[in-house]
Design an enzyme around this catalytic site. Structure first.
Site, PDB file in Angstrom:
ATOM      1  N   ILE A  52       0.876  -1.171   0.000  1.00  0.00           N
ATOM      2  CA  ILE A  52       0.000   0.000   0.000  1.00  0.00           C
ATOM      3  C   ILE A  52       0.915   1.223   0.000  1.00  0.00           C
ATOM      4  O   ILE A  52       1.422   1.625   1.049  1.00  0.00           O
ATOM      5  CB  ILE A  52      -0.935   0.013   1.230  1.00  0.00           C
ATOM      6  CG1 ILE A  52      -1.776  -1.277   1.282  1.00  0.00           C
ATOM      7  CG2 ILE A  52      -1.847   1.245   1.187  1.00  0.00           C
ATOM      8  CD1 ILE A  52      -2.522  -1.477   2.590  1.00  0.00           C
ATOM      9  N   PRO A  53       1.175   1.798  -1.176  1.00  0.00           N
ATOM     10  CA  PRO A  53       2.181   2.869  -1.300  1.00  0.00           C
ATOM     11  C   PRO A  53       1.687   4.226  -0.790  1.00  0.00           C
ATOM     12  O   PRO A  53       1.454   5.162  -1.564  1.00  0.00           O
ATOM     13  CB  PRO A  53       2.460   2.897  -2.805  1.00  0.00           C
ATOM     14  CG  PRO A  53       1.159   2.484  -3.426  1.00  0.00           C
ATOM     15  CD  PRO A  53       0.577   1.476  -2.472  1.00  0.00           C
ATOM     16  N   CYS A  54       1.567   4.331   0.526  1.00  0.00           N
ATOM     17  CA  CYS A  54       1.019   5.551   1.111  1.00  0.00           C
ATOM     18  C   CYS A  54       1.892   6.779   0.827  1.00  0.00           C
ATOM     19  O   CYS A  54       1.397   7.904   0.875  1.00  0.00           O
ATOM     20  CB  CYS A  54       0.791   5.376   2.600  1.00  0.00           C
ATOM     21  SG  CYS A  54       2.239   4.923   3.546  1.00  0.00           S
ATOM     22  N   TYR A  55       3.142   6.571   0.476  1.00  0.00           N
ATOM     23  CA  TYR A  55       4.018   7.699   0.170  1.00  0.00           C
ATOM     24  C   TYR A  55       3.571   8.426  -1.101  1.00  0.00           C
ATOM     25  O   TYR A  55       4.021   9.552  -1.352  1.00  0.00           O
ATOM     26  CB  TYR A  55       5.481   7.249   0.055  1.00  0.00           C
ATOM     27  CG  TYR A  55       5.739   6.248  -1.046  1.00  0.00           C
ATOM     28  CD1 TYR A  55       6.078   6.675  -2.315  1.00  0.00           C
ATOM     29  CD2 TYR A  55       5.638   4.880  -0.809  1.00  0.00           C
ATOM     30  CE1 TYR A  55       6.310   5.758  -3.338  1.00  0.00           C
ATOM     31  CE2 TYR A  55       5.866   3.966  -1.807  1.00  0.00           C
ATOM     32  CZ  TYR A  55       6.198   4.402  -3.075  1.00  0.00           C
ATOM     33  OH  TYR A  55       6.417   3.506  -4.084  1.00  0.00           O
ATOM     34  N   ARG A  56       2.696   7.836  -1.885  1.00  0.00           N
ATOM     35  CA  ARG A  56       2.202   8.476  -3.103  1.00  0.00           C
ATOM     36  C   ARG A  56       1.040   9.421  -2.832  1.00  0.00           C
ATOM     37  O   ARG A  56       0.464   9.990  -3.756  1.00  0.00           O
ATOM     38  CB  ARG A  56       1.779   7.418  -4.126  1.00  0.00           C
ATOM     39  CG  ARG A  56       2.948   6.605  -4.652  1.00  0.00           C
ATOM     40  CD  ARG A  56       2.515   5.620  -5.711  1.00  0.00           C
ATOM     41  NE  ARG A  56       3.637   4.788  -6.114  1.00  0.00           N
ATOM     42  CZ  ARG A  56       3.525   3.523  -6.485  1.00  0.00           C
ATOM     43  NH1 ARG A  56       2.336   2.944  -6.539  1.00  0.00           N
ATOM     44  NH2 ARG A  56       4.598   2.837  -6.816  1.00  0.00           N
TER      45      ARG A  56
END
Length: 100
Positions: A52-56
């Site tokens: 889950i690429p929350c940094y995006r």
């Protein structure tokens, strides 16, 4: 909240590499444009940062989170730059160019 968080995580998983979305965009795509703060809370509690690429996810001005939970703002910026996202001199991301 579990179902809401699942909806948020599913949206975040769909943000393409090299692109970003705002908290508000994620909220809208998850079903409620008023969930921007809930998106932040969900991402802060991300159970699977590898998938889950929350940094995006950035704020509406295209800025990274000052309290990015997985290593701070500098780490979030590093992760985005590694995917080709460019930052303007003032530290913002051009959402017209890199947004979804």
């Amino acid at each position: 909240m579990g179902n809401v968080f699942s909806r948020i995580y599913n949206v975040v998983k769909q943000i393409p590499k090299g692109r970003v979305a705002t908290y508000g965009q994620v909220a809208t795509l998850a079903g409620n444009s008023r969930w921007a703060r809930v998106v932040g809370y969900a991402l802060h509690n991300n159970p699977d940062p590898q998938n889950i690429p929350c940094y995006r996810v950035v704020n509406r001005e295209g800025r990274v989170a000052s309290a990015f939970v997985f290593g701070g703002a500098n780490r979030q910026r590093e992760l985005l730059e590694a995917e080709g996202v460019e930052f303007l001199p003032d530290g913002r991301i051009d959402l017209d160019k890199f947004g979804i």
